[in-house]
Structure formats: structure tokens, C-alpha cells
Design an enzyme around this catalytic site. Structure first.
Site, short mmCIF file in Angstrom:
data_model
loop_
_atom_site.label_atom_id
_atom_site.label_comp_id
_atom_site.label_asym_id
_atom_site.label_seq_id
_atom_site.Cartn_x
_atom_site.Cartn_y
_atom_site.Cartn_z
N GLU A 1 0.84 -1.20 0.00
CA GLU A 1 0.00 0.00 0.00
C GLU A 1 0.87 1.25 0.00
OE1 GLU A 1 -2.49 -0.63 3.38
OE2 GLU A 1 -0.89 -0.30 4.81
N LYS B 1 2.87 4.44 0.88
CA LYS B 1 3.39 5.02 2.11
C LYS B 1 3.13 6.51 2.02
CE LYS B 1 7.25 4.95 5.29
NZ LYS B 1 7.31 6.36 5.64
N ASP C 1 2.97 10.27 2.89
CA ASP C 1 3.95 11.10 3.57
C ASP C 1 3.27 12.19 4.38
OD1 ASP C 1 6.53 11.48 4.20
OD2 ASP C 1 7.05 12.65 2.42
N TYR D 1 -4.89 2.99 8.24
CA TYR D 1 -4.37 1.74 7.67
C TYR D 1 -4.19 0.67 8.72
CZ TYR D 1 -0.25 4.37 9.09
OH TYR D 1 0.63 5.12 9.79
N LYS E 1 11.42 2.43 -0.22
CA LYS E 1 11.50 3.87 -0.47
C LYS E 1 12.02 4.14 -1.88
CE LYS E 1 10.81 5.85 3.79
NZ LYS E 1 11.79 6.09 4.84
N CYS F 1 14.66 48.00 1.56
CA CYS F 1 13.60 47.21 0.92
C CYS F 1 13.76 47.26 -0.59
CB CYS F 1 12.23 47.75 1.33
SG CYS F 1 10.89 47.03 0.39
N CYS G 1 10.53 49.42 -2.02
CA CYS G 1 10.29 50.84 -1.76
C CYS G 1 11.54 51.59 -1.30
CB CYS G 1 9.19 51.00 -0.71
SG CYS G 1 9.74 50.53 0.94
N CYS H 1 10.42 45.29 6.08
CA CYS H 1 10.15 46.65 5.63
C CYS H 1 8.95 47.11 6.44
CB CYS H 1 9.83 46.66 4.14
SG CYS H 1 9.12 48.22 3.61
N CYS I 1 4.48 50.70 1.38
CA CYS I 1 5.44 50.04 0.48
C CYS I 1 4.71 49.34 -0.67
CB CYS I 1 6.23 49.01 1.29
SG CYS I 1 7.19 47.88 0.28
P1 AMP Z 1 9.16 6.03 9.06
O1 AMP Z 1 8.56 7.31 9.63
O2 AMP Z 1 9.96 6.27 7.84
O3 AMP Z 1 9.79 5.17 10.12
O4 AMP Z 1 7.91 5.18 8.53
C1 AMP Z 1 6.91 4.73 9.38
C2 AMP Z 1 5.71 5.59 9.25
O5 AMP Z 1 5.13 5.52 7.95
C3 AMP Z 1 4.57 5.17 10.13
O6 AMP Z 1 4.72 5.62 11.43
C4 AMP Z 1 3.41 5.82 9.44
O7 AMP Z 1 3.23 7.12 9.97
C5 AMP Z 1 3.83 6.01 8.02
N1 AMP Z 1 2.96 5.34 7.04
C6 AMP Z 1 2.46 5.95 5.94
N2 AMP Z 1 1.68 5.13 5.23
C7 AMP Z 1 1.64 3.95 5.89
C8 AMP Z 1 1.00 2.70 5.66
N3 AMP Z 1 0.24 2.50 4.58
N4 AMP Z 1 1.18 1.73 6.56
C9 AMP Z 1 1.97 1.92 7.65
N5 AMP Z 1 2.61 3.07 7.92
C10 AMP Z 1 2.47 4.09 7.06
ZN ZN Z 2 9.20 48.29 1.30
#
Ligand code: AMP
Ligand code: ZN
Length: 665
Positions: free
Chosen positions: A111, A113, A115, A220, A305, A399, A402, A417, A422
Site C-alpha cells: 500500500e 506510504k 507522507d 491503515y 522507499k 527594501c 520601496c 520593511c 510600500c
Molecule cells: P518512518 O517514519 O519512515 O519510520 O515510517 C513509518 C511511518 O510511515 C509510520 O509511522 C506511518 O506514519 C507512516 N505510514 C504511511 N503510510 C503507511 C501505511 N500505509 N502503513 C503503515 N505506515 C504508514
Molecule cells: Zn518596502
């Protein structure tokens, strides 16, 4: 169940459904206006029947800041981090370790990951009661109030269930762009990536600020082991309204897993949210117990990754732009370089300290990265390639817009500034003012703003509304033909009559006043004349007494009103007929005063406007004068004879304030 209970439940369910469609499915079935109408009906209903308000009502998402910061919470089941794999061989090795431990009879589930920032959420008896950050895994921080503001987050789930789920709070790339654009125009530091934006927003002390960030959530994991497989668990969560990514893929062996990783690597840029890899898990939940954990990671999962894209390029120049509040933000202009699918030619350097720390100089070769796919980042200077004659970058003393001297507050890494007039600040201020979140003047882009300011056509925000009188001058601007001028003027006219007071207020960019604060102020004063008529010191007192406005914000508004330059701008809005009235509340069906109409007259114990609002909030109608069909003439002291005569003639019953109040009991 009374009619009100029923309508309350209906509205709550509907609003949650619309939130889900908007924030999870990305396919809203109602317009923003229709959503607001439902929300206003719910608010009016709760105002008339306060006993209906529950903690999980959609009106209760935004609370007051916690008194002494975030409390630490020790959780029962540790939240682990994930081990990483960067190559196919590392994925194969991970798979082999599992086969060695439990044999061949299992599947992987892959699934995205996501961010963002991880979160654990607990529901008790169907109500969301707690949300905590990961922290060190065992001890997290209680960020419940902030998480409640996320509209995709259900405040309740069906069947009064008690359970704990884990997921990721994140932000869409496009939403982050908009947030950053706004922040830049407010001279606030921008977020380098979605992860920072998510975790930064979760850790704001004031939930009202979090509410302004368009955060989302995917779950998840369910902590309680009710299911045989991860896939089943996910579809169950989805079924009870807890959003999931719906992007899981089951793979029976490691080679099909690797194929999927490759495919996803090519398609993930198209997702609206940032991913930095794929999480691979063993799908069979009972096997997870057998595999267990190391000190930091589960043995049954790992994160693949994708490599971030990095390239070197040259710094052509470093400039500092002045923002709306006067802060100068340095940025580097680069020799254009392709990174993750776009050409990057400029990168923000955020603040003075950062430039010093990295010692970035004009002429340097630097490593650039697109962390995720969205925002370019300057990683480091390649010192070996530094040309001989470079000098450390010198921050400007004046600045750039101005030419006034800039100032640096103690301890701040920002130059400012402080010239209110301005032109640079004005341009940034106008971008904010006309932004679709504020006055929403569609055809007023950056280039046009620069032109009208440089040509002296606009000297303050209110001058935007004088542009229709300057048609001739607009026609000589670059790229402004007849058609574009007409479009612009139509957009200005639409804004002149069609924006609420809260949009005007938030667009002004009064320090500390965001959209939520602007809404509260607008609800109190309804329109500009009332706010201008009040003494600034009274405004400060009155605002500080309101829910959701702190003393600092109240003071900032008062200071703004007391300032000659800003006050002149506000008065100009009025002389240019900018309406900006806050719309009235919606009327509730089934209220105490249903089917009745009132004409209110004479001296009463409260302001007439307050009584009007109350009548409407309880389902009654307000008549400005007694006419045919007016049920009651609510008469205070000193009632004129014409009014009572009219009542007698039109068949309206004359009542006093006590009788009226008794009707509301
Ligand atoms: P890391 O922060 O690199 O150690 O990765 C772990 C973190 O990935 C977890 O704590 C989650 O916050 C995040 N994460 C994002 N998507 C998922 C997913 N589908 N399953 C599990 N963890 C996930
Ligand atoms: Zn200015």
C-alpha cells in the site's frame, strides 16, 4: 425522538457524508454553498435547542486551545516505526526472512506510504475521544482538539463501537501549494514538504489555526486484532466510514510484488497526495504474531522507499521579495534544472539563518532535490566547485520594493520593511486580498496587480474598487485588451456586491486574524459601518469577550482600526459602495415560533437586531412593519400610535416583552 432530534441527526449524517465525499472521495455531490446552508441550519437548530449539541456534532469541530499545551499519553500498544528497503534485493531479502520463519503460505499486501504524520485515534461508544501523535512510540501527545478539526475525520462511528485505529494525517499537494502561497503572501515561512505541513499543523496549540489547514486522513491499521487479513480489515474500516487509501494490492509472491512496486513508482506522481514509497505487509494477521517485532520495527512489514531525485545546478542570483507583512524572504534564481518532471528555476531559501548556515553564494553549484514531488529544496553547496571570487551573501539593508531601510527584530531571522505604503507589501497584500479564499476577484492575477500598482492606479486595497472609474488607464496596460478589461471589471463588480463581511475582513490581512477569526468578528458586527462606528478600545473589549478570539487578536484588530492609513482604507471601501454584509442565519423549521410573524417596535430590554435574530433562529418571521398576516406586534416602551393602530387594523395581537419571552420557554 422529537422532530428536532430527528432533523439534528439527519443534518449531522448529511454533513458527515458531504465531508466524506469532498475530503475522501474527491467527488462532492453538493456545492460549497449548499454545504454551508445545511451547516447554518444545524447551527440555528442548536442555537434554538441547546440540548441538542453533542460533542460529535459537526458544529463542534473547533474548540478552544488547551490551557497548558499537549498532555503526554502512554499508549497500551506501542506504535512502531518501519524498516526500510531501497532495492529489489533488499525486498527479496525481507521476503526470504519471512519465508524462513513461517513458510510459504501467505500473501503480501502493498500500500502507498503516505507522507504525513502518524496518528492514533480512539473511539469509545462510537464517539471519537482521543487522538495522539506517535511520539516515541509508547508515549505520544494528545492532539485530539486539532484532529477533531479535520473534516474527513469522523467524530462518531456507527453502532457505538469502541476501537483504536492508526493512520496518517496528510495534505494534498495542491492544497499545500495554496497554503504556501498564502503563507508567502503573509510573509510567513513556507512548508518545505507535506510531511512538515502535516506534523506542524497537528502541533499548533490553537485548534482554530489547525482548522484552517486543509488536512486529510487515511487509516491503515486497527489495533484490535478482529480480522484474519489486513485487506479485510481495511475494507471494514472503510465500511464504517473511516477513510482508507483504497489503494492496497495483494501480491502472492515477491516477484509480483516487485512488479507492482515498479508500476506504482511510475503512477504515484498522479496521486493528489505525496508518497515516498510502498509499505509492504504480510496480509495474514495471525502470522504477524508469529513473526513479532524487533526493538523498533515489526518483522512482518517494511517500507520500500523510492529514490528522491537530486541534481546539481548553479545559483544565478539571490533576491529577497517583500511580503504582505513586510518580511523579506530570500530566494535563489537557478540555472533551470529538470527535477521529478518539472523544470525548477527558483528555490526559496526561507530565511537569513538558513543562508548563513548553508553559506549559499551567487555562482555556487548546489545540490537540488525535490523532496517528494512538490517543492524543490536546496540541499547543500558543492564547495569543490565554488568559483574563486565569491563572497558570502549580504542581506539587503533597504527594501527592494520601496527602498526604505529595513529593520531586524531581535532574535528573529527575518528582515522587515515597516513602510505601510510600500508598493511591494501592497502587491503581496493585494494577491492575498483578491485570492479566492478572500475577496475572490478572479481576473486579478499577479502580473496585473504589479501593473496597476506600478502605474499608481491602486495605492491601497480599497482602490481596487475604484478601477472601474479608470477604464481608460487600464486599457493601456500590457496585455489588457477590451475583453480582458471587461472581464476584470465584471469580477470587481461581483466582489463589490457579492462578498461577505468575513471575506473582506480576512482579506485585509489584519495581523493574527485568519479566516475563522474573521468569521467571528463578522458575525458580531455584520458589516463595516458598525465596526467603524465603534471606538477601537470598545472593539478590543467586545472582541476579547467573544468565544474564539484571544486578547492578542482583539488588540491587533483595535490597533488596525486606530491606524490612520488603514482606517482611511476602510472608509474608502464604504465610499466605493463595497457592500460586504454578513449573510443572515438560516431559519429552522420546527422552531418554537414556527408559523408566527413579529413586528418589533419601541424600546426593549435588548437591541432590536438581537431579538430579530432570536425570532428567526426559532422559526419565526420578522416583519419590518405591521402588515396583513403579521401575527404579533412586540411592543416595548414608547410605542407610536401609528404602530398600534396598524396592529388593530391588520389584526396583529399586541404583546409585551415578557409575553414574548414566555413563548420561547
Ligand atoms: P518512518 O517514519 O519512515 O519510520 O515510517 C513509518 C511511518 O510511515 C509510520 O509511522 C506511518 O506514519 C507512516 N505510514 C504511511 N503510510 C503507511 C501505511 N500505509 N502503513 C503503515 N505506515 C504508514
Ligand atoms: Zn518596502
Amino acid at each position: 425522538m422529537t422532530v428536532h432530534d430527528k432533523r439534528h441527526a439527519e443534518l449531522s449524517t448529511l454533513l458527515q457524508k458531504h465531508n466524506y465525499e469532498y475530503y475522501v472521495l474527491d467527488s462532492p455531490s453538493v456545492t460549497d454553498g449548499e454545504y454551508d446552508t445545511l451547516m447554518n441550519e444545524l447551527k440555528a437548530l442548536e442555537k434554538a435547542h441547546p440540548q441538542l449539541v453533542t460533542a460529535s456534532s459537526p458544529t463542534q469541530r473547533i474548540g478552544a486551545p488547551p490551557k497548558d499545551g499537549f498532555k503526554r499519553v502512554t499508549r497500551a500498544v506501542k506504535m512502531y516505526s518501519l524498516d526500510n528497503a531501497y532495492t529489489d534485493d533488499e525486498v527479496r531479502a525481507f521476503a526470504q526472512r519471512i519465508v524462513d520463519a513461517v513458510g510459504n503460505d501467505f500473501s503480501f499486501v502493498a500500500e502507498p506510504k503516505i507522507d504525513g504524520a502518524s496518528i492514533e485515534v480512539t473511539y469509545e461508544n462510537g464517539q471519537m475521544v482521543l487522538a495522539t501523535t506517535r511520539g516515541n512510540g509508547t508515549v505520544g501527545e494528545n492532539v485530539t482538539l486539532n484532529v477533531r478539526t479535520i473534516r474527513a475525520m469522523p467524530l462518531s462511528i456507527p453502532e457505538k463501537r469502541t476501537l483504536t485505529v492508526r493512520g496518517e494525517i496528510f495534505i494534498y499537494g495542491a492544497d499545500l501549494d495554496a497554503v504556501n502561497e498564502l503563507r508567502a503572501s503573509r510573509s510567513e515561512p513556507t512548508f518545505a514538504n507535506p510531511r512538515n505541513a502535516a506534523s506542524g499543523s497537528l502541533r499548533l496549540i490553537d485548534p482554530r489555526l489547525t482548522a484552517e489547514r486543509p488536512l486529510r486522513v487515511f487509516f491503515y491499521d486497527l489495533v484490535e486484532p478482529y480480522f484474519e487479513s489486513h485487506s479485510e480489515m481495511l475494507s471494514h474500516l472503510d465500511g464504517i466510514g473511516l477513510p482508507t487509501h483504497r489503494a492496497e494490492k495483494r501480491c502472492d509472491d515477491v516477484e509480483s510484488l516487485l512488479t507492482y512496486i515498479k508500476e506504482f513508482g511510475e503512477s504515484r506522481q498522479k496521486l493528489p497526495y505525496e508518497t515516498d514509497g510502498i509499505v509492504i505487509k504480510v496480509d495474514e494477521i495471525p502470522l504477524r504474531d508469529e513473526l513479532g517485532f524487533t526493538a523498533r520495527f515489526p518483522r512482518w512489514a517494511t517500507a520500500f522507499k523510492y529514490p528522491a531525485e537530486r541534481r546539481t545546478t548553479k545559483i544565478l542570483s539571490i533576491t529577497a521579495d517583500v511580503g504582505r507583512t513586510g518580511a523579506l524572504t530570500p530566494a535563489a534564481n537557478l540555472e533551470p534544472v529538470p527535477l521529478s518532471g518539472t523544470i525548477v528555476s527558483r528555490v526559496t531559501l526561507h530565511n537569513l539563518d538558513l543562508i548563513k548556515e548553508k553559506d549559499v553564494r551567487v555562482g555556487d553549484t548546489v545540490w537540488m532535490q525535490k523532496a517528494g514531488e512538490i517543492i524543490p529544496q536546496l540541499l547543500s553547496v558543492v564547495l569543490e566547485e565554488r568559483p574563486k571570487e565569491t563572497k558570502p551573501w549580504k542581506p539587503p539593508t533597504h527594501c527592494p520594493a520601496c527602498e526604505e531601510k529595513v529593520v531586524k527584530a531581535d532574535g528573529e531571522a527575518v528582515l522587515r520593511c515597516v513602510n505601510k505604503e510600500c508598493v511591494g507589501r501592497l502587491k503581496a497584500g493585494l494577491r492575498y486580498f483578491t485570492h479566492r479564499n478572500n475577496m475572490d476577484i478572479e481576473n486579478m492575477g499577479d502580473a496585473l496587480i504589479a501593473q496597476v500598482v506600478d502605474a499608481g492606479l491602486v495605492k491601497d486595497m480599497a482602490d481596487v474598487f475604484a478601477l472601474p472609474e479608470k477604464r481608460k488607464a487600464l486599457l493601456v496596460l500590457e496585455r489588457m485588451g477590451k475583453k480582458s478589461v471587461d472581464k476584470l471589471l465584471a469580477a470587481i463588480e461581483a466582489a463589490r456586491v457579492g462578498r461577505s463581511f468575513s471575506r473582506l475582513l480576512s482579506g485585509l490581512g489584519i495581523p493574527l486574524v485568519g479566516t475563522v477569526g474573521a468569521g467571528t468578528i463578522a458575525e458580531k458586527y455584520r458589516a463595516l459601518p458598525a465596526l467603524l462606528a465603534a471606538k477601537p478600545e470598545d472593539v478590543e473589549k467586545d472582541l476579547a469577550a467573544l468565544d474564539g478570539i484571544g486578547p492578542k487578536m482583539a488588540k491587533s484588530v483595535a490597533d488596525y482600526l486606530a491606524d490612520d492609513f488603514y482606517r482611511a482604507t476602510l472608509e474608502k471601501f464604504l465610499s466605493l459602495s463595497v457592500i460586504a454584509k454578513e449573510p443572515e442565519k438560516v431559519v429552522v423549521a420546527g422552531g418554537k415560533l414556527d408559523g408566527m410573524s413579529f413586528c418589533v417596535t419601541g424600546t426593549l430590554s435588548r437591541k432590536r437586531g438581537a431579538i430579530h435574530t432570536e425570532i428567526e433562529a426559532n422559526g419565526g418571521e420578522v416583519h419590518k412593519s405591521v402588515k396583513k398576516g403579521t401575527t404579533y406586534l412586540l411592543a416595548g416602551d414608547k410605542v407610536g400610535k401609528t404602530k398600534t393602530d396598524a396592529a388593530a387594523k391588520k389584526g396583529a395581537k399586541v404583546i409585551d416583552e415578557d409575553t414574548y419571552l414566555a413563548m420561547l420557554e
